[in-house]
Design an enzyme around this catalytic site. Structure first.
Site, PDB file in Angstrom:
ATOM      1  N   GLU A  67       0.396  -1.451   0.003  1.00 50.40           N
ATOM      2  CA  GLU A  67      -0.165  -0.078  -0.080  1.00 50.40           C
ATOM      3  C   GLU A  67       0.674   1.423   0.264  1.00 50.40           C
ATOM      4  OE1 GLU A  67      -3.842   0.260  -0.050  1.00 50.40           O
ATOM      5  OE2 GLU A  67      -3.330  -1.739  -0.465  1.00 50.40           O
ATOM      6  N   SER A 328     -30.063 -23.882  52.718  1.00 50.44           N
ATOM      7  CA  SER A 328     -28.761 -24.140  54.163  1.00 50.44           C
ATOM      8  C   SER A 328     -27.767 -23.458  53.712  1.00 50.44           C
ATOM      9  CB  SER A 328     -28.857 -25.472  54.480  1.00 50.44           C
ATOM     10  OG  SER A 328     -30.430 -25.780  54.940  1.00 50.44           O
TER      11      SER A 328
END
Length: 781
Positions: A67, A328
């Site tokens: 690029e 419990s």
């Protein structure tokens, strides 16, 4: 010159403000940095942020060569490339080009506009401005985060994960080059649909890279041979409940680094889903799991439901945060607090008999009582009545205050309305809160919140000078959070004693088939079942991990099979055997603050004058009660043993001394009701004129319940039960209704009568003159 550049930069910023930073797809990462879960960004695009560490040298070289070969040498625009492109375009030779640098492409991707010459000039100005604010590494990072890959996929990381199911830094050279060539032609080169064309283009660029000497020749040769068989995959979606929670907690943050361990999370999800699938025939459709590293308090696995996508079972509900009845599971904290207050020790005997706590009459899970049991058995067998008795002695405010300190939010909101039923699940709690509580026990009583995230994700800077590296790359494996500093919730001594009890294997909540199993993990664990069998809990821990499990239905529907022991614990054991199989084979050691002493087997207290049977028990020096055992009391009897004398009526001679069991009235009533033989005191001397006024030994009315309204069917002539508990020496009681004598009865006799409607005062007096009253209301229909 420097002043001119600064002035130019200020002018550009004033008249040409920087565009807003890109809107990234929120990503939740595992502790190793891998993506666990990703979401669409606000514009419905997959744009996952590529971190600097994920930009490999191969990707950087391929992109820059393809690029913008002079990327590191220009200031945003390349004058030579512009002149060359202008000449080609004017001469009409070859493909029309725009001489765009990577920086100019970033400017266009940040602000997409039509490709016109004025817009191109604007891109050039913006490129110069970007170069003044960001380093080259940051500009390249922006580019790789914005490049298109067709459809709603943008950025190298999104493409790598959606097509190759790997982050960019894990890709091969062939895969890296594939991603480098697509952004120029995202509509023509679509991965999964144009694989043949992409393969041809990829190999063409690989050969160009070979000619340029960009990569080793052998690496190029291997890449040319690599096939391209790729298709689009769903975005990563592990830990969906926690991912949504963290994204809401950190809005706008591109990457949230969680503490989850990817392998543990995957195995926990699979185990939970497969386990719940087997429970469907029982009417049980969901489960939640939380796995915590005790040393760091980091959450390493988080399963909010068995299947997030199962709408029928409400799978999107988060069972880790859902407020449910804890059953419990709070009992270990209660007993630890009672030990810290000096009220009990592991061998202290507790009454397990039907008891009326001012109108509240709890029952054990199996609806049977054992008379008297040591604390360690009461906890291991999860008996309800002893727990309520200990809570009544400790005090509900003391207990709920500790729950508030441990982060129980529902308790904090409803503290004033909680009573003795709190210990049996009469309050709300979440799996997160309960698991944190057990982590606290495993950490010697030191409480601190759980850790959900590691170091915050790095963010792109908004200002900076050319060449500065403002955004620091994250470590390839983020460090685990340091151990959190905590506050003392319970002592290390009581935490160890509770752990020692919960590690026992002789207990009823051991799942069927595990008694002799070699797969039984070395853990301490506690189960819980809520009222109506709507929630099953099992929470276990060793030195390394604490794992919390909830099983049930988000609809709240109960199931006859739903118990903590039978349903939740097997999943807990599977999780420990799978996730923590390589934990160090070490166990908790008693702290120096504990010591041993001999206690009487009858009461668990230090031996008194008549305690022939003794055993060893732990105790907390300076804290545990030093009260001597008085399980027997001396009585003065007539020579024939038929009459008992008190001190006031004892003759000067002709009597003898004997010892009798000194039992609580409730225990005596239980033994009478169950037909259990015991040595009972003879009646008091009938010639004695002294009337005892001691209120502590007055009869306890167990029926009717004080301050209760009874609604009776008038046509059925229903009756009301009268019953009480008394001391060992009581033979007869006298019942009164509204101060009117009703009848005399044996101390253990159950009396029935037809009550008149309206308010009633029920009185019971024993043969020693001691009296108790309760008030009730009778209604008829």
């Amino acid at each position: 010159m420097v002043g001119l550049l600064v002035g130019l930069g200020w002018a550009l910023d004033a008249g040409f403000p920087l565009p807003p930073r890109p809107q990234y797809s929120p990503v939740v990462a595992a502790a190793d940095g891998s993506v666990l879960h990703a979401f669409l960004n606000p514009t419905q695009k997959w744009r996952m942020k590529t971190e600097l560490r994920e930009i490999t040298p191969a990707l950087r070289r391929a992109i820059i060569y393809k690029e913008d070969r002079y990327f590191y040498y220009h200031c945003g625009i390349n004058p030579l490339a512009i002149v060359h492109a202008a000449g080609r375009n004017l001469a009409g030779r070859g493909r029309t080009t725009g001489a765009s640098t990577i920086t100019m492409q970033v400017a266009r991707l940040l602000e997409p506009k039509a490709r016109t010459w004025p817009n191109k000039l604007g891109e050039m100005l913006r490129a110069v401005q970007l170069e003044m604010h960001y380093s080259k590494a940051e500009i390249l990072q922006l580019y790789l985060n914005l490049v298109p890959y067709g459809g709603n996929v943008e950025g190298v990381k999104s493409a790598a994960l959606l097509y190759f199911q790997q982050p960019p830094d894990y890709l091969s050279l062939a895969q890296t080059v594939t991603l480098a060539i697509i952004p120029n032609r995202p509509r023509a080169l679509v991965l999964g649909r144009s694989n043949a064309a992409i393969l041809q283009e990829r190999n063409r660029w690989l050969r160009r890279f070979k000619q340029a000497g960009l990569f080793p020749r052998q690496a190029i040769a291997d890449a040319l041979l690599e096939p391209l068989d790729v298709q689009r995959h769903p975005a990563p979606a592990r830990a969906p409940h926690l991912a949504r929670r963290l994204v809401r907690q950190f809005p706008g943050q591109a990457i949230v680094a969680s503490t989850l361990q990817r392998g543990k999370q995957t195995r926990a999800e699979d185990l939970t889903r497969n386990y719940v699938r087997r429970l469907h025939p029982l009417g049980i459709t969901n489960a939640a799991v939380l796995v915590v590293n005790n040393r760091t308090r980091a959450v390493e696995a988080y399963v909010g439901s068995a299947d997030f996508t199962d709408a029928l079972s409400q799978g999107q509900n988060d069972g880790v945060q859902a407020v449910r009845s804890p059953g419990s599971t709070l009992k270990p904290l209660l007993y630890a607090l009672a030990m810290d207050k000096g009220l009990v020790t592991p061998k202290r005997q507790l009454a397990d008999v039907p008891t009326n706590f001012s109108g509240y009459q709890p029952e054990n899970f199996d609806r049977h009582c054992q008379g008297e049991v040591p604390l360690d058995r009461a906890l291991a067998y999860s008996l309800n009545i002893p727990a309520v008795r200990v809570l009544a002695e400790l005090g509900v405010p003391t207990f709920t205050g500790k729950l508030r300190a441990a982060g129980f939010r529902s308790v904090a909101r409803n503290d004033s309305r909680l009573g003795l039923s709190t210990i049996l699940g009469g309050c709300g709690a979440t799996l997160e809160e309960l698991t944190t509580l057990y982590v606290t026990i495993a950490r010697a009583g030191q409480y601190a919140p759980l850790q959900w995230t590691t170091a915050p994700a790095a963010r792109l800077p908004t200002t900076g000078s050319r060449g500065e590296q403002k955004a620091q790359p994250a470590a390839s494996t983020p460090a685990a959070p340091p151990p959190a500093r905590g506050t003392t919730l319970i002592s290390a001594a009581s935490a160890f004693l509770v752990t020692d009890i919960l590690a026992q294997l002789t207990r009823p909540d051991l799942p069927v088939g595990y008694e002799t199993s070699r797969h039984l993990p070395k853990i301490a664990w506690k189960t819980g079942t809520s009222y109506g069998r709507r929630d099953a809990w099992s929470i276990g821990y060793n030195q390394e991990y604490t794992i919390g499990v909830w099983v049930g239905n988000f609809s709240g529907q109960g199931s006859p099979a739903l118990t903590g022991a039978d349903i939740a614990t097997p999943l807990l054991f599977d999780l420990f055997n799978t996730l923590a199989y390589n934990s160090p084979n070490t166990w908790f050691q008693p702290p120096a603050s504990l010591d041993f002493r001999l206690v009487c087997t009858e009461t668990g207290l230090p031996p008194g004058e008549s305690c022939p049977n003794q055993l060893i028990d732990y105790f907390l020096p300076g804290i545990s009660t030093g009260q001597r055992c008085q399980h027997q009391r001396e009585a003065l009897l007539s020579a024939d043993g038929q009459v008992m004398y008190c001190r006031a009526c004892a003759p000067t001679a002709g009597f003898r001394r004997e010892r009798y069991p000194n039992l609580l009235p409730e225990v005596l009533a239980f033994k009478e009701a169950q037909g259990i033989p015991y040595q009972r005191l003879p009646p008091h001397n009938p010639a004695c004129q002294l009337v005892s006024g001691a209120r502590d030994q007055a009869p306890g009315i167990t029926s009717p319940l004080a301050n209760t309204e009874y609604v009776l069917n008038k046509g059925e002539h229903q009756q009301l039960l009268l019953s009480c508990t008394t001391g060992n020496e009581v033979r007869q009681v006298y019942w009164y209704v509204n101060d009117q004598f009703l009848r005399v009865a044996k101390a253990t006799e159950r009396v029935f009568f037809r009550p008149p409607p309206g308010p009633l005062k029920i009185s019971c007096a024993d043969d020693h003159g001691r009296n108790t009253d309760v008030r009730v209301r009778i209604s008829e229909f």
